[in-house]
Design a protein around this motif. Structure first.
Motif, PDB file in Angstrom:
ATOM      1  N   THR A 127       0.831  -1.191   0.000  1.00 57.43           N
ATOM      2  CA  THR A 127       0.000   0.000   0.000  1.00 57.43           C
ATOM      3  C   THR A 127       0.866   1.242   0.000  1.00 57.43           C
ATOM      4  N   THR A 128       0.324   2.287  -0.592  1.00 58.27           N
ATOM      5  CA  THR A 128       1.064   3.542  -0.631  1.00 58.27           C
ATOM      6  C   THR A 128       0.724   4.368   0.592  1.00 58.27           C
ATOM      7  N   TRP A 129       1.664   5.182   1.045  1.00 60.46           N
ATOM      8  CA  TRP A 129       1.414   6.000   2.235  1.00 60.46           C
ATOM      9  C   TRP A 129       1.283   7.465   1.895  1.00 60.46           C
ATOM     10  N   LYS A 130       1.248   7.790   0.615  1.00 63.71           N
ATOM     11  CA  LYS A 130       1.031   9.174   0.204  1.00 63.71           C
ATOM     12  C   LYS A 130      -0.393   9.325  -0.299  1.00 63.71           C
ATOM     13  N   LYS A 131      -1.043  10.372   0.110  1.00 63.09           N
ATOM     14  CA  LYS A 131      -2.414  10.624  -0.315  1.00 63.09           C
ATOM     15  C   LYS A 131      -2.399  11.620  -1.476  1.00 63.09           C
ATOM     16  N   LYS A 132      -3.170  11.331  -2.481  1.00 59.12           N
ATOM     17  CA  LYS A 132      -3.314  12.263  -3.595  1.00 59.12           C
ATOM     18  C   LYS A 132      -4.748  12.778  -3.588  1.00 59.12           C
ATOM     19  N   LYS A 133      -4.902  13.998  -4.056  1.00 54.18           N
ATOM     20  CA  LYS A 133      -6.250  14.539  -4.198  1.00 54.18           C
ATOM     21  C   LYS A 133      -6.981  13.740  -5.261  1.00 54.18           C
ATOM     22  N   LYS A 134      -8.287  13.712  -5.168  1.00 54.60           N
ATOM     23  CA  LYS A 134      -9.092  13.019  -6.176  1.00 54.60           C
ATOM     24  C   LYS A 134      -8.954  13.722  -7.511  1.00 54.60           C
ATOM     25  N   GLU A 135      -9.009  12.950  -8.581  1.00 54.41           N
ATOM     26  CA  GLU A 135      -8.844  13.532  -9.916  1.00 54.41           C
ATOM     27  C   GLU A 135      -9.939  14.540 -10.253  1.00 54.41           C
ATOM     28  N   ASP A 136     -11.118  14.375  -9.670  1.00 49.87           N
ATOM     29  CA  ASP A 136     -12.200  15.298  -9.980  1.00 49.87           C
ATOM     30  C   ASP A 136     -12.181  16.550  -9.096  1.00 49.87           C
ATOM     31  N   ASP A 137     -11.142  16.683  -8.265  1.00 48.62           N
ATOM     32  CA  ASP A 137     -11.005  17.847  -7.400  1.00 48.62           C
ATOM     33  C   ASP A 137     -10.568  19.046  -8.252  1.00 48.62           C
ATOM     34  N   ASP A 138     -11.373  20.108  -8.254  1.00 50.70           N
ATOM     35  CA  ASP A 138     -11.120  21.273  -9.101  1.00 50.70           C
ATOM     36  C   ASP A 138      -9.805  21.985  -8.787  1.00 50.70           C
ATOM     37  N   ASP A 139      -9.385  21.978  -7.540  1.00 46.06           N
ATOM     38  CA  ASP A 139      -8.177  22.712  -7.188  1.00 46.06           C
ATOM     39  C   ASP A 139      -6.952  21.800  -7.089  1.00 46.06           C
ATOM     40  N   ASP A 161      -3.584  20.639  -7.645  1.00 45.41           N
ATOM     41  CA  ASP A 161      -2.362  21.243  -8.151  1.00 45.41           C
ATOM     42  C   ASP A 161      -1.226  20.228  -8.235  1.00 45.41           C
ATOM     43  N   GLY A 162      -1.543  18.953  -8.078  1.00 39.58           N
ATOM     44  CA  GLY A 162      -0.550  17.902  -8.205  1.00 39.58           C
ATOM     45  C   GLY A 162       0.259  17.624  -6.951  1.00 39.58           C
ATOM     46  N   ARG A 163       0.050  18.391  -5.890  1.00 40.33           N
ATOM     47  CA  ARG A 163       0.805  18.160  -4.656  1.00 40.33           C
ATOM     48  C   ARG A 163       0.190  17.026  -3.852  1.00 40.33           C
ATOM     49  N   GLU A 164       1.038  16.338  -3.115  1.00 40.01           N
ATOM     50  CA  GLU A 164       0.589  15.267  -2.239  1.00 40.01           C
ATOM     51  C   GLU A 164       0.499  15.789  -0.819  1.00 40.01           C
ATOM     52  N   ILE A 165      -0.423  15.227  -0.072  1.00 40.53           N
ATOM     53  CA  ILE A 165      -0.592  15.603   1.328  1.00 40.53           C
ATOM     54  C   ILE A 165      -0.158  14.415   2.171  1.00 40.53           C
ATOM     55  N   ILE A 166       0.840  14.630   3.038  1.00 49.34           N
ATOM     56  CA  ILE A 166       1.329  13.591   3.928  1.00 49.34           C
ATOM     57  C   ILE A 166       1.129  14.077   5.352  1.00 49.34           C
ATOM     58  N   LEU A 167       0.396  13.310   6.143  1.00 55.60           N
ATOM     59  CA  LEU A 167       0.152  13.679   7.531  1.00 55.60           C
ATOM     60  C   LEU A 167       1.200  13.011   8.413  1.00 55.60           C
ATOM     61  N   SER A 168       1.999  13.824   9.089  1.00 52.71           N
ATOM     62  CA  SER A 168       3.058  13.322   9.971  1.00 52.71           C
ATOM     63  C   SER A 168       2.683  13.561  11.415  1.00 52.71           C
TER      64      SER A 168
END
Length: 120
Positions: free
Chosen positions: A1-13, A15-22
């Motif tokens: 499993t991957t540990w990086k979250k990506k925004k959903k493709e249908d998300d209007d905003d 910007d290609g950045r990943e969100i990682i919660l530490s």
């Protein structure tokens, strides 16, 4: 499993950045509390190469911090949680002044040995 979250493709905003919660944890007790909450992608440990700063910041010596982090590392490996390390006072300490680069390198090596995938 991957540990990086990506925004959903249908998300209007998107910007290609990943969100990682530490979760920043100083010891096993902090890790256990972070696991109870469960909202994290990685665990971050933080220590210092300055004895005085370490004692004032996390209430233990530099070597004691590595021992604490060893216990944290064992649990993160068992739970398959990525581990990140932070080192304070690499360019100097407000209490002790200059810090030897060799001390920083040694501490970083110890964090790598614990399994940190990234050190800052």
């Amino acid at each position: 499993t991957t540990w990086k979250k990506k925004k959903k493709e249908d998300d209007d905003d998107d910007d290609g950045r990943e969100i990682i919660l530490s979760s920043l944890v100083p010891n096993v007790k902090g890790l256990e509390k972070a696991c109870e909450v469960g909202a994290m992608d990685e665990v971050a440990i933080f220590g210092s190469v300055s004895e005085t700063f370490s004692k004032k910041n996390i209430n233990c010596s530099v070597q004691e911090s590595i021992t604490r982090f060893h216990n944290v590392s064992k649990i993160t490996q068992e739970k398959n949680i990525p581990l990140r390390g932070y080192i304070s006072c690499v360019l100097g300490c407000p209490y002790e002044g200059n810090i030897k680069p060799s001390s920083v390198a040694k501490y970083a090596e110890q964090l790598l040995e614990l399994g940190c995938h990234e050190i800052s």
